[in-house]
Design a protein around this motif. Structure first.
Motif, PDB file in Angstrom:
ATOM      1  N   PHE A 108       7.120   4.911  18.899  1.00 45.99           N
ATOM      2  CA  PHE A 108       7.284   4.018  17.663  1.00 45.99           C
ATOM      3  C   PHE A 108       7.479   5.286  16.513  1.00 45.99           C
ATOM      4  N   ARG A 109       8.388   5.395  15.740  1.00 43.70           N
ATOM      5  CA  ARG A 109       8.618   6.068  14.504  1.00 43.70           C
ATOM      6  C   ARG A 109       9.235   5.210  13.497  1.00 43.70           C
ATOM      7  N   VAL A 110       8.584   5.277  12.424  1.00 42.23           N
ATOM      8  CA  VAL A 110       8.663   4.408  11.297  1.00 42.23           C
ATOM      9  C   VAL A 110       8.655   5.380  10.064  1.00 42.23           C
ATOM     10  N   ALA A 111       9.413   4.729   8.945  1.00 43.18           N
ATOM     11  CA  ALA A 111       9.144   5.515   7.822  1.00 43.18           C
ATOM     12  C   ALA A 111       8.282   4.672   6.856  1.00 43.18           C
ATOM     13  N   PRO A 112       7.962   4.660   5.702  1.00 47.99           N
ATOM     14  CA  PRO A 112       7.187   3.777   4.853  1.00 47.99           C
ATOM     15  C   PRO A 112       8.124   2.696   4.319  1.00 47.99           C
ATOM     16  N   ASP A 113       9.412   2.851   4.208  1.00 49.88           N
ATOM     17  CA  ASP A 113      10.344   1.935   3.976  1.00 49.88           C
ATOM     18  C   ASP A 113      11.158   1.282   4.885  1.00 49.88           C
ATOM     19  N   GLY A 114      10.687   1.556   6.184  1.00 53.45           N
ATOM     20  CA  GLY A 114      11.507   1.042   7.419  1.00 53.45           C
ATOM     21  C   GLY A 114      11.832   1.966   8.452  1.00 53.45           C
ATOM     22  N   PRO A 115      12.894   1.738   9.269  1.00 54.56           N
ATOM     23  CA  PRO A 115      13.252   2.759  10.320  1.00 54.56           C
ATOM     24  C   PRO A 115      13.406   4.155   9.829  1.00 54.56           C
ATOM     25  N   ALA A 116      12.710   4.978  10.558  1.00 52.16           N
ATOM     26  CA  ALA A 116      12.878   6.303  10.342  1.00 52.16           C
ATOM     27  C   ALA A 116      14.280   6.962  10.504  1.00 52.16           C
ATOM     28  N   PRO A 117      14.845   7.959   9.895  1.00 58.80           N
ATOM     29  CA  PRO A 117      15.905   8.786  10.085  1.00 58.80           C
ATOM     30  C   PRO A 117      15.722   9.426  11.561  1.00 58.80           C
ATOM     31  N   SER A 118      17.069   9.797  12.343  1.00 56.73           N
ATOM     32  CA  SER A 118      16.957  10.141  13.602  1.00 56.73           C
ATOM     33  C   SER A 118      16.171  11.493  13.627  1.00 56.73           C
ATOM     34  N   ALA A 153       2.457   4.656   8.341  1.00 59.28           N
ATOM     35  CA  ALA A 153       3.759   5.116   7.343  1.00 59.28           C
ATOM     36  C   ALA A 153       3.475   4.588   5.978  1.00 59.28           C
ATOM     37  N   GLY A 154       2.945   3.538   5.983  1.00 62.08           N
ATOM     38  CA  GLY A 154       2.919   2.927   4.313  1.00 62.08           C
ATOM     39  C   GLY A 154       1.668   3.794   3.788  1.00 62.08           C
ATOM     40  N   LEU A 155       0.596   3.985   4.455  1.00 62.35           N
ATOM     41  CA  LEU A 155      -0.755   4.675   3.982  1.00 62.35           C
ATOM     42  C   LEU A 155      -0.259   6.057   3.891  1.00 62.35           C
ATOM     43  N   ALA A 156       0.219   6.867   4.612  1.00 61.00           N
ATOM     44  CA  ALA A 156       0.567   8.234   4.440  1.00 61.00           C
ATOM     45  C   ALA A 156       1.828   8.495   3.481  1.00 61.00           C
ATOM     46  N   GLU A 157       2.482   7.309   3.009  1.00 56.88           N
ATOM     47  CA  GLU A 157       3.765   7.537   2.542  1.00 56.88           C
ATOM     48  C   GLU A 157       4.932   8.482   3.021  1.00 56.88           C
ATOM     49  N   CYS A 158       4.801   8.685   4.574  1.00 55.42           N
ATOM     50  CA  CYS A 158       5.721   9.425   4.948  1.00 55.42           C
ATOM     51  C   CYS A 158       6.114   8.965   6.494  1.00 55.42           C
ATOM     52  N   VAL A 159       6.909   9.598   7.273  1.00 56.26           N
ATOM     53  CA  VAL A 159       7.241   9.156   8.474  1.00 56.26           C
ATOM     54  C   VAL A 159       6.094   9.164   9.528  1.00 56.26           C
ATOM     55  N   ALA A 160       5.634   8.022  10.368  1.00 54.57           N
ATOM     56  CA  ALA A 160       4.496   8.380  11.091  1.00 54.57           C
ATOM     57  C   ALA A 160       5.007   7.815  12.485  1.00 54.57           C
ATOM     58  N   GLY A 161       4.272   8.451  13.678  1.00 55.75           N
ATOM     59  CA  GLY A 161       4.904   8.110  14.956  1.00 55.75           C
ATOM     60  C   GLY A 161       3.654   7.935  15.982  1.00 55.75           C
ATOM     61  N   ILE A 162       4.036   7.164  17.163  1.00 55.82           N
ATOM     62  CA  ILE A 162       3.145   7.016  18.326  1.00 55.82           C
ATOM     63  C   ILE A 162       4.039   7.024  19.547  1.00 55.82           C
ATOM     64  N   ARG A 163       3.382   7.796  20.511  1.00 51.37           N
ATOM     65  CA  ARG A 163       4.159   8.047  21.896  1.00 51.37           C
ATOM     66  C   ARG A 163       3.076   7.849  22.916  1.00 51.37           C
ATOM     67  N   LEU A 164       3.308   6.992  24.050  1.00 53.69           N
ATOM     68  CA  LEU A 164       2.625   6.885  25.100  1.00 53.69           C
ATOM     69  C   LEU A 164       3.191   7.593  26.283  1.00 53.69           C
ATOM     70  N   ASP A 165       2.441   8.537  26.925  1.00 54.80           N
ATOM     71  CA  ASP A 165       2.845   9.179  28.040  1.00 54.80           C
ATOM     72  C   ASP A 165       3.382   8.619  29.277  1.00 54.80           C
ATOM     73  N   GLY A 166       2.609   7.426  29.480  1.00 53.84           N
ATOM     74  CA  GLY A 166       2.562   6.651  30.604  1.00 53.84           C
ATOM     75  C   GLY A 166       3.687   5.849  30.744  1.00 53.84           C
ATOM     76  N   THR A 167       4.398   5.540  29.598  1.00 53.34           N
ATOM     77  CA  THR A 167       5.571   4.551  29.730  1.00 53.34           C
ATOM     78  C   THR A 167       6.697   5.032  29.000  1.00 53.34           C
ATOM     79  N   GLY A 168       6.452   6.200  28.235  1.00 59.52           N
ATOM     80  CA  GLY A 168       7.631   6.743  27.240  1.00 59.52           C
ATOM     81  C   GLY A 168       7.967   6.226  26.176  1.00 59.52           C
ATOM     82  N   GLN A 169       6.782   5.243  25.951  1.00 58.52           N
ATOM     83  CA  GLN A 169       7.023   4.100  24.829  1.00 58.52           C
ATOM     84  C   GLN A 169       6.853   5.096  23.544  1.00 58.52           C
TER      85      GLN A 169
END
Length: 350
Positions: free
Chosen positions: A72-82, A54-70
């Motif tokens: 992660f979604r983060v904005a450059p400055d902290g938690p991402a908007p909903s 997120a910091g490198l791209a200067e936008c919200v970035a996300g990762i999802r694992l299908d096996g666990t539903g886990q």
């Protein structure tokens, strides 16, 4: 300030300088590659990967694992908007199998977004391969079924276990349960210090674990503990042990059954046609409870203690039961016949 000659820089850094002199986009691409190579070398986890992205791209970035539903979604400055929409998405693959996805959220894609996500997906796959998913207890039922199915080949089973978070050399065993308690809570309760995965398969809950504390099962849970060894055999033995559970014996380890386990293989019609088994169908619940207590304890007095009755009352009940069943329950073979009949009858009911 004098710029260092490329000849003085080792390996990739020298290549960065050469390419940057030719094309600014090429320089950016190499910097992205080096950025993720550094993160992989530092063995960062998934949360750190997505924060860095997120910091490198200067936008919200996300990762999802299908096996666990886990996720992660983060904005450059902290938690991402909903709310958010992915502008670019790339699948995470491991051993040619898609295990999740990574994405960026911005109004429109930028030239290096695809490269950035390709490298993020590679880094995320490396984290999963090295550590497995985070130690959440609930797992994808399809992944659990793949791990325990007898039709799964060895390579697919090993991959499923790795995606579930178990080390390649872990001695995983299966516990089959019927539980009013949510499976994730039950798994954490009976295996608090080691990895455990839980999933519902039909009407039975499945726990995959490397150790189990039998004393920590709640009283209202029925559990069959499978053998240690190949997972298909452990799953079969766990289901068999679950069939042997009763209110007085709610947790059964298959290894404790011994020769009694053979009764699970008796055809249902043969069991129903047996005189001793058929006779139990006519007994009242109190009579069945008395018979069970006597067979479980092997003593009239101990059975009386369990039933909270006087021993003479239990003796009279057993005498009457013997007349109904057609054999003496206090004879040398009586308890054995009754125990076998009770077990076979319960297996039919199960």
């Amino acid at each position: 300030m004098t710029r260092r000659s490329p000849r003085t820089l080792p390996g990739v850094e020298a290549l960065v300088v050469r390419l940057s002199q030719l094309d600014s986009e090429a320089e950016g691409a190499i910097r992205v590659v080096m950025f993720y190579d550094t993160l992989i070398r530092r063995r960062v986890d998934l949360a750190a990967l997505v924060r860095a992205s997120a910091g490198l791209a200067e936008c919200v970035a996300g990762i999802r694992l299908d096996g666990t539903g886990q996720t992660f979604r983060v904005a450059p400055d902290g938690p991402a908007p909903s709310a958010g929409r992915a502008s670019t998405t790339v699948a995470i693959t491991l051993d040619d199998e898609q295990i999740g996805a990574v994405w960026l959220e911005r109004p429109s894609p930028l030239p290096l977004d695809r490269l950035l996500l390709d490298r993020l997906a590679i880094a995320a796959a490396a984290v999963v391969e090295r550590y497995g998913p985070a130690r959440t207890t609930m797992a994808d039922p399809a992944l659990v079924e793949l791990a325990i199915s007898p039709g799964t080949d060895a390579a697919a089973r090993a991959r499923a276990l790795r995606l579930l978070g178990f080390a390649a050399d872990a001695a995983v065993r299966v516990v089959a349960v019927r539980s009013p308690l949510p499976l994730d809570q039950l798994g954490a309760l009976v295996c608090p210090a080691r990895p455990v995965k839980a999933a519902p398969l039909g009407e039975v809950g499945v726990l995959l674990l490397t150790a189990v504390d039998v004393s920590r099962f709640p009283a209202d849970v029925r559990a069959g503990i499978g053998t240690v060894g190949p997972l298909p055999g452990s799953w079969l033995s766990a289901r068999t042990a679950l069939r042997f559970t009763t209110s007085r014996r709610p947790v059964v380890d298959y290894c404790s059954l011994g020769a009694l386990a053979l009764l699970a293989h008796v055809p249902g019609d043969a069991a129903r046609d047996n005189t001793d088994v058929a006779a139990l169908a006519s007994l009242a619940a109190d009579d069945l409870d008395t018979l069970d207590a006597y067979c479980a304890t092997g003593s009239v007095r101990r059975a009386a203690d369990v039933l909270h009755l006087h021993h003479s009352s239990v003796a009279r009940r057993l005498d009457q039961l013997g007349k109904t069943l057609g054999y003496s329950l206090v004879s040398p073979t009586g308890p054995v016949r009754a125990q076998l009949a009770l077990t076979a009858w319960r297996l039919l009911e199960a």
